[in-house]
Design an enzyme around this catalytic site. Sequence first.
Site, PDB file in Angstrom:
ATOM      1  N   CYS A  51      -9.192   2.977   1.655  1.00 18.38           N
ATOM      2  CA  CYS A  51     -10.406   2.623   0.689  1.00 18.38           C
ATOM      3  C   CYS A  51     -10.464   1.335   0.375  1.00 18.38           C
ATOM      4  CB  CYS A  51     -10.445   3.776  -0.423  1.00 18.38           C
ATOM      5  SG  CYS A  51      -8.780   3.569  -1.205  1.00 18.38           S
ATOM      6  N   CYS A 143      -6.172  -0.260  -9.244  1.00 21.18           N
ATOM      7  CA  CYS A 143      -7.594  -0.019  -8.526  1.00 21.18           C
ATOM      8  C   CYS A 143      -8.593  -0.056  -9.590  1.00 21.18           C
ATOM      9  CB  CYS A 143      -7.800   1.294  -7.730  1.00 21.18           C
ATOM     10  SG  CYS A 143      -9.316   1.561  -7.251  1.00 21.18           S
ATOM     11  N   HIS A 171       2.309  12.696 -10.693  1.00 15.00           N
ATOM     12  CA  HIS A 171       1.716  11.743  -9.901  1.00 15.00           C
ATOM     13  C   HIS A 171       1.567  10.060 -10.739  1.00 15.00           C
ATOM     14  CE1 HIS A 171      -1.395   9.247  -7.875  1.00 15.00           C
ATOM     15  NE2 HIS A 171      -1.333  10.125  -6.818  1.00 15.00           N
ATOM     16  N   GLU A 173      -0.448   7.965 -11.234  1.00 18.52           N
ATOM     17  CA  GLU A 173      -1.842   7.828 -11.870  1.00 18.52           C
ATOM     18  C   GLU A 173      -1.983   8.692 -13.031  1.00 18.52           C
ATOM     19  OE1 GLU A 173      -5.326   8.205  -9.729  1.00 18.52           O
ATOM     20  OE2 GLU A 173      -6.306   8.514 -11.765  1.00 18.52           O
ATOM     21  N   THR A 241      -7.988  10.336 -10.154  1.00 14.27           N
ATOM     22  CA  THR A 241      -9.359  10.103  -9.329  1.00 14.27           C
ATOM     23  C   THR A 241      -9.260  10.625  -7.926  1.00 14.27           C
ATOM     24  OG1 THR A 241      -7.852   8.020  -8.568  1.00 14.27           O
ATOM     25  CG2 THR A 241      -9.314   7.733 -10.207  1.00 14.27           C
ATOM     26  N   CYS A 279     -12.765   9.335  -7.702  1.00 12.24           N
ATOM     27  CA  CYS A 279     -13.219   7.969  -7.315  1.00 12.24           C
ATOM     28  C   CYS A 279     -14.205   8.165  -6.251  1.00 12.24           C
ATOM     29  CB  CYS A 279     -12.199   7.089  -6.857  1.00 12.24           C
ATOM     30  SG  CYS A 279     -11.386   7.357  -5.312  1.00 12.24           S
ATOM     31  N   SER A 309       0.597  12.193  -1.077  1.00 13.30           N
ATOM     32  CA  SER A 309      -0.652  11.303  -1.066  1.00 13.30           C
ATOM     33  C   SER A 309      -1.613  12.605  -1.601  1.00 13.30           C
ATOM     34  CB  SER A 309      -1.383  10.746   0.268  1.00 13.30           C
ATOM     35  OG  SER A 309      -2.607  10.624   0.118  1.00 13.30           O
ATOM     36  N   SER A 310      -1.834  12.484  -2.950  1.00 10.29           N
ATOM     37  CA  SER A 310      -2.746  13.299  -3.478  1.00 10.29           C
ATOM     38  C   SER A 310      -4.327  13.422  -2.725  1.00 10.29           C
ATOM     39  CB  SER A 310      -3.198  12.931  -4.851  1.00 10.29           C
ATOM     40  OG  SER A 310      -4.339  13.998  -5.429  1.00 10.29           O
ATOM     41  N   SER A 370      -5.009   6.455   1.975  1.00 10.33           N
ATOM     42  CA  SER A 370      -3.744   5.271   2.041  1.00 10.33           C
ATOM     43  C   SER A 370      -3.209   5.232   3.585  1.00 10.33           C
ATOM     44  CB  SER A 370      -2.436   5.904   1.105  1.00 10.33           C
ATOM     45  OG  SER A 370      -2.431   7.080   1.144  1.00 10.33           O
TER      46      SER A 370
END
Length: 397
Positions: A51, A143, A171, A173, A241, A279, A309-310, A370
Amino acid sequence: MDDDRQSDDRYEDPFQRYSYRSGLIEALRESGGELVRGRVTVRTARSFGFCWGVDRAVAMVRDALRDHPGRRIWLLDQIIHNPRVNADFKAMGVRFLDGPFADPGAVATLGPDDVVIIPAFSAKVEDVERLERAGVTVVDTTCPWVVRPHRRTIKYVEDGFTTVIHGLVHHEETAASCSLVASRGGHFLVVADREQAEWLCATIRGELSGADLLGRLAPEAASRDFDPAQHLRRVGTINQTTMLASETRAIEAMIRAAIVARDGESDAHESFRELNTICRATQDNQDAVLALSESGPLDLLVVVGGYDSSNTRNLTRVGGDAFPSFHVLGPEAIDGDVIRHRDPSTGQVVETRGWLPSGDVAVGFTAGASTPDTLLGQVIERVLEAAGVPCAAPAGS
Ligand code: SF4
């Protein structure tokens, strides 16, 4: 956040991903996302892979290496959740303060000559303060999409609302969002899924005690001294996100309904606020999987990305039971008749035999935000190999 870097239009260029380009993926993009090789129809989602935020973060790490020759360059933790990309940076001389690539004890050695990069997920307030005390040069790749829920949590704290986060408590974030709320003297509660959201709603409706709610959630899921009777009077929602968008919408509706059941429709606006902070890239990639399944036959879906990776995990869940989805780390996960993948319901890595149907087969492919194109291209090649079909990939794949 380093605002100069954020507004620098060098990072708007999608070809910042140059180092991870794949000839096969570019050919698929040019052909509208479909190639037929022998008995296999390869169909890619219209949106997948790196992304804007990841492109930008990767470019900023490369710039840091270029701009600070001779200085130690550290990543606070993984730059993104992809082992290949982190290993590449380690090979380029980047060191890690935390996570699977960390140098033990390195934090205590930090000083003004060091450069520390904050990952795209952001960082806990206490970690940033520790860097400031050490006097290091900070490069912040957070980000901008992650900044959005941060801004909203600050507003919730200022207005006396508890922040309820749909996210994964461990996580990076979500941990950063929790830390931000706590640093401002506010309160938070993290729910990972509908089941946990229902426990929260039952407590709001008075059907489950606050002690039972807190006993069922992870200790880190609630702020210190969280008192459900007091701190669930006014709640505002955000989400990590990269969650499953449909689940976030359902959880927001559940919490709102519980508040209405407790306070009545007319008073609910005083005690409930919401902001969907999924996001754009996560939303686009999830929508693209749905569009892929609706636009033609799909016998199975292969999802490529890091197991932690969520956003990649949630791509595996988008299709529900409509077709089998296999979340793989990379091409090594496929060995002929056997595929090694993460089971979304248990979180375990399992092997499935006979995963590729015989005869003509339509295989869908997507990749997390990612995941480099090179990895997706290699996985497609391995699937074709498993089907006994020559890939004939364009040069450079
Ligand atoms: S997945 Fe979304 S929030 Fe994460 S880096 Fe990409 S654009 Fe930003």
